[in-house]
Design a protein around this motif. Structure first.
Motif, PDB file in Angstrom:
ATOM      1  N   ALA A 126     -27.957 -18.249 -17.428  1.00 51.68           N
ATOM      2  CA  ALA A 126     -28.213 -17.835 -19.058  1.00 51.68           C
ATOM      3  C   ALA A 126     -29.359 -18.136 -19.557  1.00 51.68           C
ATOM      4  CB  ALA A 126     -27.076 -18.657 -19.587  1.00 51.68           C
ATOM      5  N   LEU A 127     -30.022 -19.178 -19.040  1.00 49.22           N
ATOM      6  CA  LEU A 127     -31.165 -19.375 -19.766  1.00 49.22           C
ATOM      7  C   LEU A 127     -32.209 -18.308 -19.376  1.00 49.22           C
ATOM      8  CD1 LEU A 127     -31.412 -23.409 -18.867  1.00 49.22           C
ATOM      9  CD2 LEU A 127     -31.577 -22.262 -21.032  1.00 49.22           C
ATOM     10  N   SER A 128     -32.411 -18.102 -18.051  1.00 52.37           N
ATOM     11  CA  SER A 128     -33.360 -16.934 -17.701  1.00 52.37           C
ATOM     12  C   SER A 128     -33.171 -15.502 -18.469  1.00 52.37           C
ATOM     13  CB  SER A 128     -33.437 -16.729 -16.183  1.00 52.37           C
ATOM     14  OG  SER A 128     -32.320 -16.292 -15.527  1.00 52.37           O
ATOM     15  N   SER A 129     -31.756 -15.422 -18.640  1.00 50.20           N
ATOM     16  CA  SER A 129     -31.353 -14.048 -19.319  1.00 50.20           C
ATOM     17  C   SER A 129     -31.863 -14.195 -20.770  1.00 50.20           C
ATOM     18  CB  SER A 129     -29.806 -13.923 -19.204  1.00 50.20           C
ATOM     19  OG  SER A 129     -29.469 -13.647 -17.925  1.00 50.20           O
ATOM     20  N   HIS A 130     -31.704 -15.223 -21.176  1.00 52.14           N
ATOM     21  CA  HIS A 130     -32.048 -15.579 -22.633  1.00 52.14           C
ATOM     22  C   HIS A 130     -33.642 -15.544 -22.932  1.00 52.14           C
ATOM     23  CE1 HIS A 130     -32.594 -16.908 -26.726  1.00 52.14           C
ATOM     24  NE2 HIS A 130     -33.099 -17.768 -26.330  1.00 52.14           N
ATOM     25  N   PHE A 163     -37.739 -22.806 -15.082  1.00 51.72           N
ATOM     26  CA  PHE A 163     -39.030 -22.988 -14.321  1.00 51.72           C
ATOM     27  C   PHE A 163     -39.934 -22.057 -14.940  1.00 51.72           C
ATOM     28  CE2 PHE A 163     -41.757 -22.743 -10.674  1.00 51.72           C
ATOM     29  CZ  PHE A 163     -42.483 -23.841 -10.708  1.00 51.72           C
ATOM     30  N   GLU A 164     -41.232 -22.483 -15.239  1.00 52.09           N
ATOM     31  CA  GLU A 164     -42.277 -21.298 -15.506  1.00 52.09           C
ATOM     32  C   GLU A 164     -43.607 -21.764 -15.054  1.00 52.09           C
ATOM     33  OE1 GLU A 164     -44.346 -20.050 -19.606  1.00 52.09           O
ATOM     34  OE2 GLU A 164     -42.286 -20.520 -19.692  1.00 52.09           O
ATOM     35  N   VAL A 165     -44.288 -20.872 -14.359  1.00 51.90           N
ATOM     36  CA  VAL A 165     -45.559 -20.792 -13.487  1.00 51.90           C
ATOM     37  C   VAL A 165     -46.607 -20.413 -14.826  1.00 51.90           C
ATOM     38  CG1 VAL A 165     -47.042 -20.309 -11.702  1.00 51.90           C
ATOM     39  CG2 VAL A 165     -44.472 -20.876 -11.405  1.00 51.90           C
TER      40      VAL A 165
END
Length: 181
Positions: A126-130, A163-165
């Motif tokens: 859900a977080l990555s889709s948003h 998580f984000e790079v």
């Protein structure tokens, strides 16, 4: 130089240590101070014994009062029988939308979660889709999709970031940089 002083001090301190220890041990021990006269008479011991005897003796008036007591207990009548836990669990649970393939980390695969809650995989999805499509995956849609409270969903999207790079470019041209794929 200070090391030499420490050695000399240690030698003087440990000199004839066994003899000095034996001399202290073999000295006559000091006698104990005399007791206060009131406690040495033994008057308290007799009082304690009398109290113990009085406690263990039968007291007929109290025993007859105790025998006259009659206790009767009944369970209260329930006006509505509570539902079994299995029935309540079926009403409040929903099947998983997403799960990990296989048996990850030796954990038992879960098939459903309570309404108002998310599994870890669903939360990450859900977080990555948003994050990828915020116009289509709004807080309202995520709350409806996963049976969540709207307030909790807004808090989830605001405070939890997947998580984000981030690759920060070097300040100089000749610095080495890891090439991403």
């Amino acid at each position: 130089m200070s090391n030499m002083g420490a050695r000399v001090a240690r030698m003087m301190r440990n000199f004839n240590l066994e003899n000095r220890a034996l001399r202290e041990i073999s000295k006559e021990k000091p006698t104990a101070a005399p007791r206060y006269p009131g406690t040495s008479s033994g008057g308290e011991a007799t009082e304690v014994k009398e109290a113990a005897n009085q406690i263990h003796q039968k007291n007929d008036p109290f025993l007859s009062l105790l025998k006259s007591v009659y206790v009767e207990s009944t369970d209260p009548v329930a006006s509505e029988a509570p539902k079994p836990a299995a029935v309540q669990a079926d009403e409040e649970r929903r099947p998983l939308k997403y799960s990990l393939p296989g048996d990850p980390y030796g954990l038992v695969e879960i098939t459903d979660v309570p309404k108002g809650k998310l599994s870890l995989v669903e939360a990450l999805k859900a977080l990555s889709s948003h994050k990828r499509e915020p116009q289509t995956w709004t807080a309202d849609k995520i709350a409806q999709e996963y049976s969540l409270d709207l307030k909790d969903t807004k808090a989830l999207l605001e405070f939890f970031i997947p998580f984000e790079v981030k690759i920060i470019p070097p300040k100089t041209e000749n610095a080495k940089q890891i090439k991403g794929s």
